[in-house]
Scaffold this motif. Structure first.
Motif, PDB file in Angstrom:
ATOM      1  N   GLU A 162     -31.958   4.314 -45.073  1.00 36.76           N
ATOM      2  CA  GLU A 162     -32.003   5.580 -45.794  1.00 36.76           C
ATOM      3  C   GLU A 162     -32.889   6.594 -45.078  1.00 36.76           C
ATOM      4  N   LEU A 163     -34.037   6.126 -44.556  1.00 38.92           N
ATOM      5  CA  LEU A 163     -34.925   7.017 -43.815  1.00 38.92           C
ATOM      6  C   LEU A 163     -34.229   7.565 -42.576  1.00 38.92           C
ATOM      7  N   ALA A 164     -33.524   6.705 -41.852  1.00 39.43           N
ATOM      8  CA  ALA A 164     -32.803   7.154 -40.659  1.00 39.43           C
ATOM      9  C   ALA A 164     -31.740   8.183 -41.016  1.00 39.43           C
ATOM     10  N   LYS A 165     -31.028   7.943 -42.100  1.00 42.29           N
ATOM     11  CA  LYS A 165     -29.993   8.885 -42.543  1.00 42.29           C
ATOM     12  C   LYS A 165     -30.592  10.232 -42.914  1.00 42.29           C
ATOM     13  N   ASN A 166     -31.702  10.198 -43.625  1.00 41.67           N
ATOM     14  CA  ASN A 166     -32.333  11.438 -44.088  1.00 41.67           C
ATOM     15  C   ASN A 166     -32.950  12.247 -42.961  1.00 41.67           C
ATOM     16  N   THR A 167     -33.289  11.597 -41.863  1.00 40.10           N
ATOM     17  CA  THR A 167     -33.942  12.291 -40.741  1.00 40.10           C
ATOM     18  C   THR A 167     -33.018  12.450 -39.535  1.00 40.10           C
ATOM     19  N   ASP A 168     -31.762  12.064 -39.695  1.00 44.04           N
ATOM     20  CA  ASP A 168     -30.752  12.213 -38.636  1.00 44.04           C
ATOM     21  C   ASP A 168     -31.102  11.432 -37.374  1.00 44.04           C
ATOM     22  N   LEU A 169     -31.752  10.292 -37.547  1.00 49.70           N
ATOM     23  CA  LEU A 169     -31.992   9.375 -36.438  1.00 49.70           C
ATOM     24  C   LEU A 169     -31.089   8.158 -36.608  1.00 49.70           C
ATOM     25  N   GLU A 170     -30.857   7.459 -35.526  1.00 53.40           N
ATOM     26  CA  GLU A 170     -30.034   6.256 -35.566  1.00 53.40           C
ATOM     27  C   GLU A 170     -30.932   5.033 -35.766  1.00 53.40           C
ATOM     28  N   LYS A 192     -38.227 -11.140 -44.567  1.00 48.69           N
ATOM     29  CA  LYS A 192     -36.785 -11.007 -44.719  1.00 48.69           C
ATOM     30  C   LYS A 192     -36.365  -9.564 -44.453  1.00 48.69           C
ATOM     31  N   LEU A 193     -35.445  -9.389 -43.528  1.00 54.81           N
ATOM     32  CA  LEU A 193     -35.011  -8.042 -43.180  1.00 54.81           C
ATOM     33  C   LEU A 193     -34.458  -7.286 -44.378  1.00 54.81           C
ATOM     34  N   GLU A 194     -33.812  -8.010 -45.280  1.00 53.87           N
ATOM     35  CA  GLU A 194     -33.222  -7.324 -46.435  1.00 53.87           C
ATOM     36  C   GLU A 194     -34.280  -6.694 -47.331  1.00 53.87           C
ATOM     37  N   ASP A 195     -35.549  -7.134 -47.164  1.00 56.68           N
ATOM     38  CA  ASP A 195     -36.628  -6.545 -47.953  1.00 56.68           C
ATOM     39  C   ASP A 195     -36.891  -5.090 -47.578  1.00 56.68           C
ATOM     40  N   CYS A 196     -36.491  -4.687 -46.381  1.00 59.52           N
ATOM     41  CA  CYS A 196     -36.793  -3.315 -45.955  1.00 59.52           C
ATOM     42  C   CYS A 196     -35.645  -2.615 -45.239  1.00 59.52           C
ATOM     43  N   PHE A 197     -34.538  -3.320 -44.994  1.00 60.77           N
ATOM     44  CA  PHE A 197     -33.440  -2.715 -44.242  1.00 60.77           C
ATOM     45  C   PHE A 197     -32.878  -1.474 -44.933  1.00 60.77           C
ATOM     46  N   ASP A 198     -32.637  -1.547 -46.227  1.00 60.82           N
ATOM     47  CA  ASP A 198     -32.051  -0.414 -46.944  1.00 60.82           C
ATOM     48  C   ASP A 198     -32.950   0.815 -46.869  1.00 60.82           C
ATOM     49  N   LYS A 199     -34.265   0.605 -46.990  1.00 60.13           N
ATOM     50  CA  LYS A 199     -35.197   1.732 -46.909  1.00 60.13           C
ATOM     51  C   LYS A 199     -35.197   2.344 -45.510  1.00 60.13           C
ATOM     52  N   ALA A 200     -35.155   1.475 -44.487  1.00 60.60           N
ATOM     53  CA  ALA A 200     -35.121   1.977 -43.113  1.00 60.60           C
ATOM     54  C   ALA A 200     -33.827   2.740 -42.853  1.00 60.60           C
ATOM     55  N   LYS A 221     -49.913   5.499 -45.794  1.00 55.52           N
ATOM     56  CA  LYS A 221     -49.737   6.666 -44.931  1.00 55.52           C
ATOM     57  C   LYS A 221     -48.577   6.446 -43.948  1.00 55.52           C
ATOM     58  N   SER A 222     -47.690   5.522 -44.260  1.00 52.44           N
ATOM     59  CA  SER A 222     -46.553   5.261 -43.391  1.00 52.44           C
ATOM     60  C   SER A 222     -45.594   6.435 -43.409  1.00 52.44           C
ATOM     61  N   ILE A 223     -44.672   6.461 -42.450  1.00 51.46           N
ATOM     62  CA  ILE A 223     -43.699   7.553 -42.412  1.00 51.46           C
ATOM     63  C   ILE A 223     -42.832   7.538 -43.666  1.00 51.46           C
ATOM     64  N   LEU A 224     -42.557   6.366 -44.213  1.00 51.05           N
ATOM     65  CA  LEU A 224     -41.768   6.272 -45.428  1.00 51.05           C
ATOM     66  C   LEU A 224     -42.513   6.891 -46.607  1.00 51.05           C
ATOM     67  N   HIS A 230     -38.937  14.379 -30.823  1.00 47.10           N
ATOM     68  CA  HIS A 230     -38.913  13.616 -29.567  1.00 47.10           C
ATOM     69  C   HIS A 230     -38.294  12.230 -29.737  1.00 47.10           C
ATOM     70  N   TYR A 231     -37.753  11.956 -30.913  1.00 42.22           N
ATOM     71  CA  TYR A 231     -37.186  10.640 -31.194  1.00 42.22           C
ATOM     72  C   TYR A 231     -35.687  10.724 -31.455  1.00 42.22           C
ATOM     73  N   ARG A 232     -34.992   9.655 -31.071  1.00 44.32           N
ATOM     74  CA  ARG A 232     -33.571   9.521 -31.369  1.00 44.32           C
ATOM     75  C   ARG A 232     -33.279   8.316 -32.248  1.00 44.32           C
ATOM     76  N   TYR A 233     -34.215   7.343 -32.250  1.00 44.52           N
ATOM     77  CA  TYR A 233     -33.946   6.080 -32.934  1.00 44.52           C
ATOM     78  C   TYR A 233     -35.136   5.639 -33.787  1.00 44.52           C
ATOM     79  N   PHE A 234     -34.824   4.991 -34.901  1.00 42.01           N
ATOM     80  CA  PHE A 234     -35.753   4.110 -35.577  1.00 42.01           C
ATOM     81  C   PHE A 234     -35.367   2.694 -35.168  1.00 42.01           C
ATOM     82  N   MET A 235     -36.341   1.904 -34.729  1.00 42.05           N
ATOM     83  CA  MET A 235     -36.070   0.515 -34.380  1.00 42.05           C
ATOM     84  C   MET A 235     -36.760  -0.388 -35.388  1.00 42.05           C
ATOM     85  N   LEU A 236     -35.974  -1.115 -36.159  1.00 42.52           N
ATOM     86  CA  LEU A 236     -36.519  -2.092 -37.097  1.00 42.52           C
ATOM     87  C   LEU A 236     -36.628  -3.430 -36.376  1.00 42.52           C
ATOM     88  N   ILE A 237     -37.848  -3.936 -36.290  1.00 41.39           N
ATOM     89  CA  ILE A 237     -38.115  -5.151 -35.513  1.00 41.39           C
ATOM     90  C   ILE A 237     -38.064  -6.372 -36.424  1.00 41.39           C
TER      91      ILE A 237
END
Length: 228
Positions: free
Chosen positions: A169-177, A159-167, A118-121, A146-153
């Motif tokens: 793409e999600l930011a691009k599709n939702t116009d968030l940084e 490994k960040l590379e396991d999810c960076f591309d998905k994050a 049930k994640s946002i992705l 009410h949001y401007r940013y996605f913050m990947l922690i």
């Protein structure tokens, strides 16, 4: 003293790392992140797990207040040790000795929070399949207004590379940084080893969790990350 751990599945990477680094071998009861969608369902699920425990002196919770989902829990079979935090973001972003200040207009992500059913992705993918790109974009513009940013922690637990591309793409599709932040697992390690000071709510066997245990006088809004 014998312990058991009840933990949100979204913290699996971080808690497993904390357990390896501390040598903790306590049994863990994993609870799926979907329960966060309804604090009442979360409370009922956690209470069931507490009630089913046997021969345990204390239960460690890898949860915070989580939209009041832990308020009302009864320590029926053992004492409860619960982080005195609004949710799990404080456990992976806070610093020792510093009060965690929640940043505004930020939607927090880790690999665990992105992998839930049930994640946002997952919700974005489901909406695309059901409604198509144009309508999905309108839906998520409203959801994230009410949001401007996605913050990947970067908690250091995956490994960040396991999810960076998905994050990204999600930011691009939702116009968030998409922005990055360095996290830490020190709080989870303290949960496993103590000392259990003011960072924790200590509920003796027979007691009940109330909002005052978290140092809060009013209800806590549900965390918009979809996790606790």
């Amino acid at each position: 003293m014998s312990y058991a751990i009840i933990a949100c599945r979204t913290l699996e990477d971080e808690l497993n790392l904390a357990m390896r680094e501390t040598g903790c071998g306590c049994p863990v009861i994993w609870v799926e992140s979907d329960y966060h969608l309804d604090p009442n369902l979360l409370r009922s699920k956690l209470q069931l797990e507490i009630d089913n425990l046997k021969d345990i002196e204390s239960v460690l919770f890898a949860y915070g207040c989580c939209g009041n989902g832990l308020v009302g829990l009864k320590a029926t079979t053992a004492g409860l040790i619960i982080p005195r935090t609004e949710d799990c973001i404080s456990m992976v972003l806070g610093r020792p000795g510093e009060k965690f200040e929640r940043q505004k207009q930020v939607y927090f992500l880790t690999r665990g929070w992105m992998e839930g059913s049930k994640s946002i992705l997952a919700e974005y993918s489901h909406a695309m399949e059901r409604y198509g790109e144009k309508r999905t974009k309108r839906i998520f513009e409203l959801m994230l207004k009410h949001y401007r940013y996605f913050m990947l922690i970067d908690t250091g637990a995956y490994k960040l590379e396991d999810c960076f591309d998905k994050a990204e793409e999600l930011a691009k599709n939702t116009d968030l940084e998409l922005i990055m932040a360095k996290g830490d697992i020190w709080f989870l390690k303290k949960l496993l080893t103590g000392p259990y000071n003011d960072d924790f709510c200590l509920i003796p066997k027979g007691g009940t969790v109330n909002i005052g245990h978290f140092g809060l006088a009013r209800p806590v809004p549900s965390n918009q990350t979809g996790a606790g």
